[in-house]
Design an enzyme around this catalytic site. Sequence first.
Site, PDB file in Angstrom:
ATOM      1  CE1 TYR A  39      -0.034  -4.344   2.452  1.00 34.90           C
ATOM      2  CE2 TYR A  39       0.393  -4.608   0.161  1.00 34.90           C
ATOM      3  CZ  TYR A  39      -0.334  -4.810   1.212  1.00 34.90           C
ATOM      4  OH  TYR A  39      -1.606  -5.905   1.073  1.00 34.90           O
TER       5      TYR A  39
ATOM      6  CB  ALA B 287      -2.290  -6.058   6.891  1.00 37.24           C
TER       7      ALA B 287
ATOM      8  CB  THR C  54      -1.021  -9.077  -1.059  1.00 39.66           C
ATOM      9  OG1 THR C  54      -0.992  -8.375  -2.412  1.00 39.66           O
ATOM     10  CG2 THR C  54       0.607  -8.820  -0.486  1.00 39.66           C
ATOM     11  CG  ASP C  55      -1.528  -9.303  -6.348  1.00 39.60           C
ATOM     12  OD1 ASP C  55      -1.423  -8.550  -5.518  1.00 39.60           O
ATOM     13  OD2 ASP C  55      -2.276  -8.970  -7.476  1.00 39.60           O
ATOM     14  CD  GLU C  56       0.688  -4.769  -3.690  1.00 36.97           C
ATOM     15  OE1 GLU C  56       1.709  -3.905  -3.572  1.00 36.97           O
ATOM     16  OE2 GLU C  56      -0.515  -4.259  -3.790  1.00 36.97           O
TER      17      GLU C  56
ATOM     18  CE  LYS D 199      -0.698  -8.731   3.488  1.00 33.66           C
ATOM     19  NZ  LYS D 199      -1.446  -9.228   4.701  1.00 33.66           N
TER      20      LYS D 199
HETATM   21  P1  NAD Z   1      -8.064  -2.495   5.118  1.00 35.46           P
HETATM   22  O1  NAD Z   1      -6.807  -1.300   5.339  1.00 35.46           O
HETATM   23  O2  NAD Z   1      -9.222  -1.790   4.686  1.00 35.46           O
HETATM   24  O3  NAD Z   1      -8.205  -2.919   6.522  1.00 35.46           O
HETATM   25  C1  NAD Z   1      -7.216  -3.405   7.572  1.00 35.46           C
HETATM   26  C2  NAD Z   1      -8.062  -3.389   9.003  1.00 35.46           C
HETATM   27  O4  NAD Z   1      -6.963  -3.950  10.055  1.00 35.46           O
HETATM   28  C3  NAD Z   1      -8.614  -2.342   9.548  1.00 35.46           C
HETATM   29  O5  NAD Z   1      -9.887  -2.446   9.966  1.00 35.46           O
HETATM   30  C4  NAD Z   1      -7.563  -2.031  10.519  1.00 35.46           C
HETATM   31  O6  NAD Z   1      -8.465  -1.203  11.530  1.00 35.46           O
HETATM   32  C5  NAD Z   1      -6.958  -3.410  11.229  1.00 35.46           C
HETATM   33  N1  NAD Z   1      -5.699  -3.230  11.693  1.00 35.46           N
HETATM   34  C6  NAD Z   1      -4.740  -2.749  11.094  1.00 35.46           C
HETATM   35  N2  NAD Z   1      -3.667  -2.869  11.616  1.00 35.46           N
HETATM   36  C7  NAD Z   1      -3.800  -3.806  12.869  1.00 35.46           C
HETATM   37  C8  NAD Z   1      -3.515  -4.064  14.058  1.00 35.46           C
HETATM   38  N3  NAD Z   1      -2.036  -3.876  14.284  1.00 35.46           N
HETATM   39  N4  NAD Z   1      -3.989  -4.962  14.894  1.00 35.46           N
HETATM   40  C9  NAD Z   1      -5.382  -5.027  14.856  1.00 35.46           C
HETATM   41  N5  NAD Z   1      -6.066  -4.512  13.769  1.00 35.46           N
HETATM   42  C10 NAD Z   1      -5.224  -3.939  12.804  1.00 35.46           C
HETATM   43  O7  NAD Z   1      -7.160  -3.447   4.272  1.00 35.46           O
HETATM   44  P2  NAD Z   1      -8.133  -4.514   3.385  1.00 35.46           P
HETATM   45  O8  NAD Z   1      -7.904  -3.784   1.966  1.00 35.46           O
HETATM   46  O9  NAD Z   1      -9.437  -4.868   3.801  1.00 35.46           O
HETATM   47  O10 NAD Z   1      -7.022  -5.580   3.226  1.00 35.46           O
HETATM   48  C11 NAD Z   1      -7.059  -6.803   4.158  1.00 35.46           C
HETATM   49  C12 NAD Z   1      -6.214  -7.841   4.055  1.00 35.46           C
HETATM   50  O11 NAD Z   1      -5.955  -8.097   2.628  1.00 35.46           O
HETATM   51  C13 NAD Z   1      -4.728  -7.380   4.272  1.00 35.46           C
HETATM   52  O12 NAD Z   1      -3.982  -8.281   4.894  1.00 35.46           O
HETATM   53  C14 NAD Z   1      -4.204  -6.780   2.954  1.00 35.46           C
HETATM   54  O13 NAD Z   1      -2.788  -6.802   2.987  1.00 35.46           O
HETATM   55  C15 NAD Z   1      -4.654  -7.976   1.988  1.00 35.46           C
HETATM   56  N6  NAD Z   1      -5.058  -7.662   0.640  1.00 35.46           N
HETATM   57  C16 NAD Z   1      -5.684  -6.384   0.256  1.00 35.46           C
HETATM   58  C17 NAD Z   1      -5.736  -6.307  -1.144  1.00 35.46           C
HETATM   59  C18 NAD Z   1      -6.533  -5.070  -1.536  1.00 35.46           C
HETATM   60  O14 NAD Z   1      -6.631  -4.952  -2.926  1.00 35.46           O
HETATM   61  N7  NAD Z   1      -7.016  -4.421  -0.577  1.00 35.46           N
HETATM   62  C19 NAD Z   1      -5.315  -7.323  -2.019  1.00 35.46           C
HETATM   63  C20 NAD Z   1      -4.516  -8.561  -1.697  1.00 35.46           C
HETATM   64  C21 NAD Z   1      -4.479  -8.605  -0.079  1.00 35.46           C
END
Ligand code: NAD
Length: 330
Positions: free
Chosen positions: A146, A79, A121-123, A150
């Site tokens: 965002y 994402a 996500t919690d958001e 989600k």
């Molecule tokens: P991140 O931004 O570090 O990594 C996202 C990855 O997805 C990257 O490797 C990127 O290249 C890939 N990506 C993005 N768009 C893409 C597409 N269209 N096709 C293929 N690959 C794609 O994100 P993260 O922090 O590791 O978050 C991972 C997931 O967890 C996400 O879905 C995010 O919404 C969710 N999330 C994150 C958090 C947080 O605190 N980081 C909290 C709750 C939920």
Amino acid sequence: MKVLVTGGAGFIGSAFVRQAVKEGWDVAVLDALTYAGDLERLKEVDGKYKFYHVDLVERKAVFDVLEDFRPEVVVHFAAESHVDRSILDPLRFIRSNVEGTLNLLDASKEFKVERFINISTDEVYGELGEEGYFTEESPLNPNSPYSVSKAGADMLGRAYYRTYKLPVITVRPSNNYGPWQYPEKLIPVIILKALRDEPIPVYGNGMNVRQWLYVEDCAEAVLKIVKDGKEGEIYNVAGPEEKRNIEVVKTILRLMNKPESLIKFVKDRPGHDYRYAMKVEKIKRELSWEPKVGFEEGISKTVEWYLSHLDWVKKIEGELRKFWQLVYQS
Ligand code: NAD
């Protein structure tokens, strides 16, 4: 078990891939390698996973991956993940997070995936005041481009379970932190700015509250959900402690022996949610998962990790500076 992990080159996805490979699972990673994706995060499991360089928006390419790898399980982390960037470019978020998820759900339906773990996500719940907690039954009230994207992806998963009987499980984690997080997010921004004795931008009055979750704990929760989660269910996954942003900043400054005078309050993020907090009784009760890493321990490990991985930060420095400039005008 054959597991396809989307976003496996990202922060949380890579932590999950490292654990899944250690479990002995047959893992493939699908990732577009956007600015946030980096296979260096997977160097410790090099050669032990298959890689597809694919953007989820490319519908045919997504179907080709499913046809080639034939996963039993899809774990969907990919994402666009940063709220500030979503305020600058909402369309990119809708395309990647909503349309991309739709393509993946359709391909998973076509190739009869046995389990689809949809990382939300919690958001999506929106914000709370000082009191109260969200449970898995709380209504969704997302506030940023965002979190809306989600929520769209989250609800598409629900629809595919209800309508097509695709075995979807939804996971709603709280704010993660730890090694390998891209330094546009609060905790690595603080560490790197402090290291350079640069002003540390803190939105508004710094009173916003988050339930910080150490990334390895999050990955372990997802691993348990892959093994024993129930189809059609939602699991909240949150860190052990609530912290105000300003407390997070002060803790890091203390650990790094830096003065609080580095703190610089900046204009608040538009629509900034005040507090997120979830109950995690369900995953505790049903899957015996609890976060193992407390905030003080996790934040010390994280500071140490960044200080010993400055070569990685240097590599992404150009992109990072552009972003910091754009958002904090510093
Ligand atoms: P991140 O931004 O570090 O990594 C996202 C990855 O997805 C990257 O490797 C990127 O290249 C890939 N990506 C993005 N768009 C893409 C597409 N269209 N096709 C293929 N690959 C794609 O994100 P993260 O922090 O590791 O978050 C991972 C997931 O967890 C996400 O879905 C995010 O919404 C969710 N999330 C994150 C958090 C947080 O605190 N980081 C909290 C709750 C939920």
